[in-house]
Motif scaffolding. Sequence first.
Motif, PDB file in Angstrom:
ATOM      1  N   ALA A 289     -73.270 106.307 -26.320  1.00 26.93           N
ATOM      2  CA  ALA A 289     -71.889 106.186 -24.822  1.00 26.93           C
ATOM      3  C   ALA A 289     -70.703 106.606 -25.610  1.00 26.93           C
ATOM      4  O   ALA A 289     -70.394 106.151 -26.446  1.00 26.93           O
ATOM      5  N   ASP A 290     -69.744 107.390 -24.018  1.00 27.36           N
ATOM      6  CA  ASP A 290     -68.680 107.502 -24.945  1.00 27.36           C
ATOM      7  C   ASP A 290     -67.435 106.226 -24.401  1.00 27.36           C
ATOM      8  O   ASP A 290     -66.883 106.104 -24.609  1.00 27.36           O
ATOM      9  N   TYR A 291     -67.684 105.299 -23.456  1.00 29.25           N
ATOM     10  CA  TYR A 291     -67.058 104.580 -22.687  1.00 29.25           C
ATOM     11  C   TYR A 291     -67.766 103.293 -22.007  1.00 29.25           C
ATOM     12  O   TYR A 291     -68.808 103.397 -22.499  1.00 29.25           O
ATOM     13  N   PHE A 292     -67.178 102.587 -22.369  1.00 32.98           N
ATOM     14  CA  PHE A 292     -67.787 101.309 -21.850  1.00 32.98           C
ATOM     15  C   PHE A 292     -67.427 100.467 -20.963  1.00 32.98           C
ATOM     16  O   PHE A 292     -66.163  99.928 -21.211  1.00 32.98           O
ATOM     17  N   ILE A 307     -63.474 100.417 -22.196  1.00 40.41           N
ATOM     18  CA  ILE A 307     -62.963 100.820 -23.001  1.00 40.41           C
ATOM     19  C   ILE A 307     -63.928 102.362 -23.592  1.00 40.41           C
ATOM     20  O   ILE A 307     -65.214 102.236 -23.694  1.00 40.41           O
ATOM     21  N   GLU A 308     -62.959 102.797 -23.969  1.00 43.54           N
ATOM     22  CA  GLU A 308     -63.663 104.317 -24.810  1.00 43.54           C
ATOM     23  C   GLU A 308     -64.026 104.143 -26.643  1.00 43.54           C
ATOM     24  O   GLU A 308     -62.831 103.471 -27.340  1.00 43.54           O
ATOM     25  N   ARG A 309     -65.162 104.644 -26.641  1.00 45.07           N
ATOM     26  CA  ARG A 309     -65.593 105.044 -28.362  1.00 45.07           C
ATOM     27  C   ARG A 309     -64.678 105.087 -28.901  1.00 45.07           C
ATOM     28  O   ARG A 309     -63.842 106.060 -28.873  1.00 45.07           O
ATOM     29  N   GLU A 311     -61.666 103.580 -32.887  1.00 48.12           N
ATOM     30  CA  GLU A 311     -61.511 102.556 -33.581  1.00 48.12           C
ATOM     31  C   GLU A 311     -61.621 101.506 -32.945  1.00 48.12           C
ATOM     32  O   GLU A 311     -61.530 100.583 -31.877  1.00 48.12           O
ATOM     33  N   GLY A 312     -62.398 100.529 -33.932  1.00 50.97           N
ATOM     34  CA  GLY A 312     -62.630  98.949 -33.526  1.00 50.97           C
ATOM     35  C   GLY A 312     -63.377  98.404 -32.270  1.00 50.97           C
ATOM     36  O   GLY A 312     -64.364  97.561 -32.955  1.00 50.97           O
ATOM     37  N   VAL A 313     -64.639  99.512 -32.720  1.00 52.94           N
ATOM     38  CA  VAL A 313     -65.760  99.815 -31.370  1.00 52.94           C
ATOM     39  C   VAL A 313     -66.694 100.487 -32.046  1.00 52.94           C
ATOM     40  O   VAL A 313     -66.413 101.121 -32.957  1.00 52.94           O
ATOM     41  N   GLU A 314     -68.193  99.576 -32.154  1.00 60.82           N
ATOM     42  CA  GLU A 314     -69.497  99.727 -33.247  1.00 60.82           C
ATOM     43  C   GLU A 314     -70.441 100.092 -32.838  1.00 60.82           C
ATOM     44  O   GLU A 314     -70.436  98.639 -31.629  1.00 60.82           O
ATOM     45  N   THR A 315     -71.905 100.325 -32.499  1.00 63.03           N
ATOM     46  CA  THR A 315     -72.730 100.035 -32.026  1.00 63.03           C
ATOM     47  C   THR A 315     -73.403  99.853 -32.692  1.00 63.03           C
ATOM     48  O   THR A 315     -73.487 101.143 -33.532  1.00 63.03           O
ATOM     49  N   ARG A 316     -74.824  99.333 -32.678  1.00 65.84           N
ATOM     50  CA  ARG A 316     -75.908  99.247 -33.329  1.00 65.84           C
ATOM     51  C   ARG A 316     -77.424  99.176 -32.736  1.00 65.84           C
ATOM     52  O   ARG A 316     -76.819  98.492 -31.943  1.00 65.84           O
ATOM     53  N   PHE A 330     -76.418  97.218 -29.802  1.00 62.45           N
ATOM     54  CA  PHE A 330     -75.659  95.288 -30.212  1.00 62.45           C
ATOM     55  C   PHE A 330     -73.795  96.732 -29.935  1.00 62.45           C
ATOM     56  O   PHE A 330     -73.922  97.484 -30.849  1.00 62.45           O
ATOM     57  N   VAL A 331     -73.207  95.927 -30.000  1.00 62.54           N
ATOM     58  CA  VAL A 331     -71.789  96.133 -29.310  1.00 62.54           C
ATOM     59  C   VAL A 331     -71.071  95.305 -29.849  1.00 62.54           C
ATOM     60  O   VAL A 331     -71.019  94.454 -29.676  1.00 62.54           O
ATOM     61  N   THR A 332     -69.301  95.872 -31.265  1.00 65.05           N
ATOM     62  CA  THR A 332     -68.516  94.804 -31.470  1.00 65.05           C
ATOM     63  C   THR A 332     -67.324  95.393 -30.838  1.00 65.05           C
ATOM     64  O   THR A 332     -67.415  97.120 -30.961  1.00 65.05           O
ATOM     65  N   PHE A 333     -66.915  94.774 -30.238  1.00 65.04           N
ATOM     66  CA  PHE A 333     -65.449  95.223 -30.292  1.00 65.04           C
ATOM     67  C   PHE A 333     -64.310  94.284 -31.258  1.00 65.04           C
ATOM     68  O   PHE A 333     -64.758  93.192 -31.291  1.00 65.04           O
ATOM     69  N   ASP A 334     -63.885  95.038 -32.173  1.00 65.73           N
ATOM     70  CA  ASP A 334     -62.542  94.198 -32.644  1.00 65.73           C
ATOM     71  C   ASP A 334     -61.774  94.796 -32.985  1.00 65.73           C
ATOM     72  O   ASP A 334     -61.078  96.021 -32.938  1.00 65.73           O
ATOM     73  N   ASN A 335     -60.851  93.957 -32.159  1.00 67.41           N
ATOM     74  CA  ASN A 335     -59.342  93.851 -32.292  1.00 67.41           C
ATOM     75  C   ASN A 335     -58.692  95.451 -31.358  1.00 67.41           C
ATOM     76  O   ASN A 335     -57.991  96.154 -32.139  1.00 67.41           O
ATOM     77  N   VAL A 336     -59.855  95.777 -30.273  1.00 72.88           N
ATOM     78  CA  VAL A 336     -59.458  96.846 -30.072  1.00 72.88           C
ATOM     79  C   VAL A 336     -58.877  97.382 -28.812  1.00 72.88           C
ATOM     80  O   VAL A 336     -58.550  95.842 -28.079  1.00 72.88           O
ATOM     81  N   GLN A 337     -57.520  98.672 -29.359  1.00 79.11           N
ATOM     82  CA  GLN A 337     -56.678  98.218 -28.485  1.00 79.11           C
ATOM     83  C   GLN A 337     -57.226  99.136 -26.840  1.00 79.11           C
ATOM     84  O   GLN A 337     -57.515 100.734 -26.868  1.00 79.11           O
TER      85      GLN A 337
END
Length: 516
Positions: A289-292, A307-309, A311-316, A330-337
């Motif tokens: 996905a490009d957007y969440f 949220i747009e894919r 910096e700070g967005v990781e998918t596994r 599995f989606v990780t958001f790490d201090n995503v602006q």
Amino acid sequence: MPNVYARAEVAKHAALGDLWVVIDAKVYDLSKFAALHPGGQSVLLDPEIAGQDATEAFFGLHRLQVLRHPQYARLQIGVLAGESEKIKPRAAGSLSEVPYAEPTWLTPVYHSPYFKEHHRAFQRGVRTFVDEFLFEDAQKLQKNGQKPSQKVWDELARLNIHAMRLGPGPHLRGRTLMNDTVKPEEFDCFHELIMSQEMSRLHARGYHDGVAGGNAIGLPAIKNFAKSPVRERILTEVLDGKKIICLAISEAFSGSDVARTKTFATKSADGRHWIVTGTKKWITNGNFADYFITACRTDTGMVVLLIERGEGVETRHINTAYGPASGTAFVTFDNVQVPVEHIIGPDDGSGLIVILSNFNHERWFMCCSSLGAQRLILDECLKWVSQRKVFGKPLHAQPVIRAKLANMITRVESAQAWLESITFQMNNMNYKEQSTHLAGQVALLKRYCTHTAQKTARDAQQLFGGRGLTKTGMGRFIEHYHTTIGFDSILGGTEDILGDLGVRQAMKQMPKYARL
């Protein structure tokens, strides 16, 4: 012109090294192939097969597609004199002639108050597209797990399938729908029902969600709650097949209880961004996905953010039983602006309303898809019990087999009637009325569809026996259905949760003074 042989001539070739057989009026030379036969050459040397008409024996072991495969089609050396083939594959876009394999409104002897000629034209268009364009791609990618190619996304966009998955509405204006088989102003919930049921005819559960899942459940939030110009930009990109969106609600910490979401969003010091940290799990299409569309907790409640894919967005990738083609992540958001303009809903306390608002529609089209797939399995079973012989008779000669078929037919027909009734109400109720009067019915219908689907899966596997456990051959579609059917009972709300919701909705409408 093909060579023509009499049956007596074929019968002369019944030995090792000189072996012919007849299958559906076609003559095949298996002399060299016998040593390569997966079942061993002794099977082909059986006196009832070698030099004989092996049609019944062949279709007791193989699907029709085997004869169409170039590797085997080249073994044909001629045809029988005065005879012609009778067993042919269903033509692309056509209806099955097997009883109960199609909804009654599609069969010429039955009548329906709901469907008009433009619905039938639309159904033919979607069926043809699925048969000719999607099916083979689905079978291939279901195995290797790759994202559907841009060619597929472009074709879905050209036919405006992405747009139609959002249901009727102003977003369809000016668009050509399914090669102009239906006008935007004619498009209603029954067209969407048709599209959902036809798109489920892929025998590839993961691929189905890969091309139809994320956009269908993620875009409504954008259409209904995003602010302009974000709404116009995202709708254009996704409906035109350029970008993919997904709905990121579920977490390892919270499933049906979305209020317990632990993904957290806080405002930046300058007030221009949300800062998002957290994880999401089992996210359909999340891997590509490009957007969440993401549910987050805040200091004041819940918020839904686009949220747009980046910096700070990781998918596994998450391995699931229905394969990697769905892009489950599995989606990780790490201090995503996230820009504050990307809020979905009127304010940062309206997240739960946004999330709940789409549940009716999401669960409804899951019912459509579930029933479309069930009918396909019923079609497989009715064919199988007619061609499979046991104790010298067709399998359907056994009363226990007919009882299983009766249950399968009853389940799919009753659910279809309930679905069409609810769909008619959707066509005639506004959003508020649907939320009040249909939420419980849709919840109970989804529970019924997915519960009965699991019974149908088990009955189908019993009918096919060992073949229903095998990933290739006669029962491969049954095995796939049985393996993946549990997904429908979980996605969009588990059966227990939906059953409880349906009853609670009913109790809210109980007359205060109703007594026995």
